[in-house]
Design a protein around this motif. Structure first.
Motif, PDB file in Angstrom:
ATOM      1  N   UNK A  36      31.133  33.740  35.848  1.00 32.37           N
ATOM      2  CA  UNK A  36      31.227  35.002  36.974  1.00 32.37           C
ATOM      3  C   UNK A  36      30.530  36.098  36.836  1.00 32.37           C
ATOM      4  N   UNK A  37      30.545  36.340  36.019  1.00 33.43           N
ATOM      5  CA  UNK A  37      29.572  37.675  35.619  1.00 33.43           C
ATOM      6  C   UNK A  37      28.157  37.474  35.849  1.00 33.43           C
ATOM      7  N   UNK A  38      27.794  36.478  35.489  1.00 34.75           N
ATOM      8  CA  UNK A  38      25.934  36.233  35.511  1.00 34.75           C
ATOM      9  C   UNK A  38      25.890  36.080  36.670  1.00 34.75           C
ATOM     10  N   UNK A  39      27.310  35.754  38.162  1.00 34.39           N
ATOM     11  CA  UNK A  39      26.685  35.083  38.983  1.00 34.39           C
ATOM     12  C   UNK A  39      26.843  36.524  39.930  1.00 34.39           C
ATOM     13  N   UNK A  40      27.190  37.552  39.520  1.00 37.74           N
ATOM     14  CA  UNK A  40      27.441  38.569  40.361  1.00 37.74           C
ATOM     15  C   UNK A  40      28.750  39.408  41.012  1.00 37.74           C
ATOM     16  N   UNK A  41      30.334  38.036  39.804  1.00 34.93           N
ATOM     17  CA  UNK A  41      31.461  38.292  40.277  1.00 34.93           C
ATOM     18  C   UNK A  41      32.036  39.893  39.524  1.00 34.93           C
ATOM     19  N   UNK A  42      32.452  40.617  40.153  1.00 33.27           N
ATOM     20  CA  UNK A  42      32.928  41.879  40.271  1.00 33.27           C
ATOM     21  C   UNK A  42      34.517  41.310  39.247  1.00 33.27           C
ATOM     22  N   UNK A  43      35.535  40.329  39.487  1.00 31.52           N
ATOM     23  CA  UNK A  43      36.829  40.544  39.157  1.00 31.52           C
ATOM     24  C   UNK A  43      37.519  40.211  39.405  1.00 31.52           C
ATOM     25  N   UNK A  44      38.569  40.541  39.342  1.00 30.69           N
ATOM     26  CA  UNK A  44      39.762  40.601  40.434  1.00 30.69           C
ATOM     27  C   UNK A  44      39.853  40.449  41.663  1.00 30.69           C
ATOM     28  N   UNK A  45      39.512  38.649  41.742  1.00 27.96           N
ATOM     29  CA  UNK A  45      39.391  37.726  43.363  1.00 27.96           C
ATOM     30  C   UNK A  45      40.774  37.361  43.086  1.00 27.96           C
ATOM     31  N   UNK A  46      41.555  36.698  42.359  1.00 29.89           N
ATOM     32  CA  UNK A  46      42.542  35.422  42.646  1.00 29.89           C
ATOM     33  C   UNK A  46      44.561  35.966  42.643  1.00 29.89           C
ATOM     34  N   UNK A  47      44.446  36.812  43.347  1.00 26.08           N
ATOM     35  CA  UNK A  47      45.805  37.518  43.202  1.00 26.08           C
ATOM     36  C   UNK A  47      46.939  37.381  43.996  1.00 26.08           C
ATOM     37  N   UNK A  48      48.194  36.815  43.863  1.00 29.58           N
ATOM     38  CA  UNK A  48      49.456  36.152  44.652  1.00 29.58           C
ATOM     39  C   UNK A  48      50.381  37.206  45.412  1.00 29.58           C
ATOM     40  N   UNK A  49      50.548  37.659  45.882  1.00 28.94           N
ATOM     41  CA  UNK A  49      51.292  39.230  46.094  1.00 28.94           C
ATOM     42  C   UNK A  49      52.857  38.775  46.463  1.00 28.94           C
TER      43      UNK A  49
END
Ligand code: SF4
Lengths: 159, 412
Positions: A146-159
């Motif tokens: 994910x990091x190598x693909x440019x992800x920023x983290x913190x994408x999946x959240x459930x409310x």
């Protein structure tokens, strides 16, 4: 990245930064329950997470990039987990390790938070009770990807 | 149990106002996220410089409601959650619960010989594995990191055996009410032999790394000393009690699973400090090794591993395809469980941390009415409050490590 004539290397700064970042994902020392024992096992010889550059478990959230939620999150612990996540510097990633952290697992009751993604955003879920250390290693691999693909983290959240 | 209510915003963090602050002192909260509290313990410390004036352990950060969850499961299913209490020694938990239930069912004397042997085998393997984790993390706390790698390498071999027999590395749910879940698999004994061969050398390595190490001795000798009277008064059991000179071991005092027929010593020391507890645990691993060698001899005799009582044990899987009755019987046991006569029973075993007990109550149904645990870690941990004042913070870390608490069990 490509090697030019003569001995120099051409690369985008972004790629270099991501490459460096993905090879030094430092986890936070936060053991919650049974899964924490398997989390410790990945640092041991048989699995050796040092191969991925992630053996540096940091005790301070300020120095950590990755939070491995290793085990059941009790209602009393939930605010602490949230606060630790808040204290980590961006960009940050979260692995939800085990059935309990992902969904409450076998403990469908008053005491356990039914999925840590209700309080912090999760990037990778690892199934198992506890997951095998190989499972956790694979999760770290996915984070690197994910990091190598440019992800920023913190994408999946459930409310 | 309501499962629909999900907290969206977490409650405000709690700051326990349990330490009063006077004079020059300072209040420091150690944990619940701290590398050397072995889990999620919070200790509110009142310190003067580096010296602890008062220490108040604050527990409950891992409260999982296991006892309550177990009330909603069948007698056999309850074992699944019970194994997750003391996660370093799941087999001890499961065994203790099974013993208590068997007592209530009145089938204590009817467990087949081979099942008993296998139970002893796994309760000793789990003890070794647990002590491996304890020693590894205790070493890390003190700064001796190498020992961690040796310990976890050995633990890997122990877990492999557990995985081979039960199907899972940590929570195999292999001990069942009435016996164990299936016989040992093919090739198990060869691996077991290999482990028995490797073990003495590994033990020598572990001792060689720490026992005579002057830094380790400096850090542990005369730290966290418990006198025998105090230990008894605070209800300490297990290695911590034996390090204070009292040779109480449930395996000896109230034998179960035929422990009276095995030859082993109960190692004790008289100093009562962290170093004595370290030595007692190492000796204990060697005693476990002695027991395992005796177990190995007995394992050559084949036999049944589950009680022959259709009310409790499901029929063997092979018969299901051949006989309608077996199919129905299997379906009944799986979907309805079995009933346990009304009453209550207590059973205890020697877990790696001390006397682990289960007090169970039945109302005659197919689910437990109430399960109450006597977790050794909780009782051992409470002495911390008593022995910490007057010591340095660094010594407090050694004390926690040497008491070896497991928070799954303390908070349940
Ligand atoms: S997922 Fe299983 S092993 Fe992990 S904390 Fe929950 S009960 Fe323990």
């Amino acid at each position: 990245m490509e090697v030019g004539p003569g001995h120099f290397l051409l690369a985008k700064l972004d790629d270099v930064a991501r490459w460096a970042q993905s090879s030094s994902v430092w986890p936070l020392t936060m053991g919650l329950a049974c899964c924490a024992i398997e989390m410790m096992t990945v640092t041991a010889p048989e699995y050796d997470i040092a191969r991925l550059g992630s053996e540096v478990f940091r005790s301070s959230p300020r120095q950590a990039d990755l939070m491995i939620v290793s085990g059941r999150v009790a209602q009393k612990m939930a605010p602490v987990v949230k606060r630790l996540h808040d204290q980590m510097a961006d960009p940050k990633w979260v692995i939800s390790m085990g059935a309990c952290a992902s969904s409450g697992g076998v403990f469908d009751n008053y005491a356990v938070v039914q999925g840590v993604d209700t309080i912090v955003p999760v990037d990778v879920y690892v199934p198992g009770c506890p997951p095998t250390p190989d499972g956790l290693l694979y999760a770290v691999n996915l984070i690197q990807q994910q990091i190598r693909e440019g992800g920023r983290g913190g994408v999946l959240a459930r409310g | 149990m309501s499962t629909t209510e999900r907290p969206t915003t977490p409650p405000e963090p709690m700051t326990p106002e349990i330490v009063s602050r006077e004079g020059n002192s300072m209040v420091l909260s150690m944990g619940p996220q701290h590398p050397s509290t072995h889990g999620v313990l919070q200790i509110m410390l009142e310190i003067e410089g580096e010296t602890v004036v008062k220490a108040e352990p604050e527990i409950g950060y891992l409260h999982t409601g296991i006892e309550k969850s177990a009330e909603n499961l069948f007698w056999t299913q309850a074992q699944t959650v019970i194994e997750r209490m003391d996660y370093l020694a799941p087999e001890s938990n499961a065994l203790c619960y099974a013993l208590a239930t068997e007592r209530l069912l009145g089938i204590e004397g009817k467990i087949p010989e081979r099942a008993q042997t296998i139970r002893v085998l796994f309760s000793e393997l789990t003890r070794m594995a647990s002590h491996c984790v304890w020693l590894g993390t205790h070493g890390i706390d003190i700064g001796a990191i190498t020992v961690f790698f040796y310990c976890f390498d050995l633990r890997e071999n122990l877990l492999d055996l557990q995985e081979a027999a039960g199907g899972a590395r940590m929570h195999p749910n292999y001990m069942r009410i009435g016996g164990v879940n299936g016989d040992l698999p093919q090739g198990f004994l060869d691996r077991f032999d290999a482990l028995l061969e490797k073990f003495p050398g590994r033990m020598r390595d572990l001792r060689g790394l720490l026992q005579a190490n002057p830094i380790f001795q400096d850090r542990t000798i005369d730290v966290g000393t418990l006198t025998p009277e105090e230990a008894v008064r605070w209800n300490v059991t297990g290695p911590a009690l034996r390090a204070s000179g009292i040779a109480y071991d449930v395996r000896r005092a109230f034998p179960y699973c035929g422990f009276e027929t095995y030859e082993f010593d109960v190692p004790t020391r008289t100093e009562g400090d962290a170093y004595a507890r370290f030595l007692v645990r190492l000796d204990e691993m060697e005693e476990s090794y002695k027991i395992l060698k005796q177990v190995r001899k007995r394992l050559d005799t084949p036999g049944a591993v589950m009680i022959d009582d259709p009310k409790i044990a499901a029929p063997p899987k092979e018969t299901i395809a051949l006989s309608m009755e077996a199919l129905i019987h299997h379906f009944k046991i799986v979907s309805e469980g079995f009933r346990v006569p009304p009453g209550d029973a207590y059973a205890s075993v020697e877990s790696p941390r001390g006397e682990l007990g289960y007090y169970i109550v039945s109302d005659g149904g197919n689910r437990p009415y109430r399960i109450r645990t006597r977790p050794p870690s909780l009782y051992n941990l409470q002495v911390l409050k008593h022995i910490a004042p007057g010591n340095l913070i660094a010594d407090l870390v050694v004390m926690i490590g040497s008491l070896d608490p497991v928070f799954g069990e303390v908070d349940r």
